[in-house]
Motif scaffolding. Structure first.
Motif, PDB file in Angstrom:
ATOM      1  N   THR A 250       0.818  -1.214   0.000  1.00  0.00           N
ATOM      2  CA  THR A 250       0.000   0.000   0.000  1.00  0.00           C
ATOM      3  C   THR A 250       0.854   1.269   0.000  1.00  0.00           C
ATOM      4  N   GLY A 251       2.139   1.143   0.347  1.00  0.00           N
ATOM      5  CA  GLY A 251       3.024   2.306   0.370  1.00  0.00           C
ATOM      6  C   GLY A 251       3.868   2.391  -0.886  1.00  0.00           C
ATOM      7  N   THR A 252       4.880   1.548  -0.974  1.00  0.00           N
ATOM      8  CA  THR A 252       5.801   1.584  -2.114  1.00  0.00           C
ATOM      9  C   THR A 252       5.074   1.356  -3.433  1.00  0.00           C
ATOM     10  N   ARG A 253       4.169   0.368  -3.474  1.00  0.00           N
ATOM     11  CA  ARG A 253       3.457   0.052  -4.715  1.00  0.00           C
ATOM     12  C   ARG A 253       2.178   0.865  -4.904  1.00  0.00           C
ATOM     13  N   ASP A 254       1.757   1.561  -3.845  1.00  0.00           N
ATOM     14  CA  ASP A 254       0.568   2.408  -3.901  1.00  0.00           C
ATOM     15  C   ASP A 254      -0.702   1.623  -4.237  1.00  0.00           C
TER      16      ASP A 254
END
Length: 284
Positions: free
Chosen positions: A129-133
């Motif tokens: 959910t952060g790096t790959r959004d």
């Protein structure tokens, strides 16, 4: 007045030529005027014919129905591993059913203590959910080396939640991720194998799908192994690499898939042996 005596053993005359009607029906028809009796006779015969046909169809349906379901295994809710790390996200999306299961590995270290599994899954969630959004963790379920099953993507374990685990084949499928790396030569823990089989037996059993069968799936994305819109036949219990160009779920775990399929079929109450046929319903 002349009295006509009936000979002993002689049959009583039937009403309007209906010797096959029950006694109650003959009595009713005998009390009706001629035309009304004829109409009632036609309706009665039509009803008997329809009842026989309906009974035959019902009998056929009962004889061919085979539930082949499996009990739901224990699943740890996502709140237990997510804690306060949850991010704002859109509402879950749903399909009408789960027609197939894709097995993955998380490509993370194997030597963890099972008590640390929630922390590791939380790390996967944060990365996706952060790096790959991504809007949520991609897998619908995660299983650790001790065989503990965890709810992954939000939306409810009972429902057909649309995941983000297999490019082109996220619809009408469920993604199960084995926590660890299972490349060639790596041992696959027996509790993990049993848990994947139990979860697959339950999810596929909700639609009566044999885990050893093939199903027709429709690719929704040209980045998968197949052009978008292509209908392909894949295993109902498949590896990630069946639908996408990847080495996931690892050669060691992929080699155990036939065993997992047989175990899942057994948990559904199906006899041992080859698959029981193919599902012809396409899943887009």
């Amino acid at each position: 007045m002349r009295v006509v005596r009936r000979r002993r053993g002689a049959r009583r005359p039937s009403v309007a030529g209906t010797p096959g009607l029950p006694r109650a029906a003959r009595v009713v028809l005998g009390c009706l005027p001629g035309l009304a009796a004829a109409v009632a006779l036609v309706l009665c015969a039509h009803g008997v014919e329809n009842a026989a046909e309906t009974g035959s169809r019902a009998g056929t349906a009962r004889s061919t129905a085979a539930p082949h379901t499996a009990p739901r295994p224990p699943i740890v809710p996502r709140a237990r591993w997510l804690g306060d790390a949850a991010r704002a996200q859109p509402r879950p999306r749903y399909d009408d059913r789960v027609a197939a299961v894709f097995v993955h590995h998380t490509d993370s270290p194997n030597g963890y203590d099972c008590a640390d599994a929630p922390r590791i899954i939380r790390g996967l969630y944060t990365g996706q959910t952060g790096t790959r959004d991504w809007d949520d963790i991609g897998y619908n379920f995660v299983v650790d080396r001790c065989g503990t099953l965890y709810e992954g993507r939000a939306g409810g374990v009972e429902r057909a939640v649309t995941g983000a685990h297999t490019q082109g084949f996220n619809h009408r499928t469920a993604g199960i991720a084995a926590l660890g790396t299972f490349t060639e030569g790596m041992p696959v823990p027996r509790p993990m194998i049993r848990a994947i089989a139990a979860l697959s037996a339950w999810k596929l059993g909700l639609t009566g799908t044999d885990p050893r069968a093939d199903v027709r799936l429709v690719s929704s994305n040209g980045l998968s192994r197949y052009a978008a819109g292509t209908t392909v036949r894949l295993p109902a219990l498949a590896g990630h690499s069946d639908g996408y160009m990847t080495s996931c779920p690892g050669a060691a775990l992929r080699a155990r898939l036939p065993e997992i399929r047989q175990l899942a079929a057994r948990l559904q109450g199906r006899p041992d042996g080859p698959q029981e046929g193919h599902s012809e319903r396409a899943a887009s």
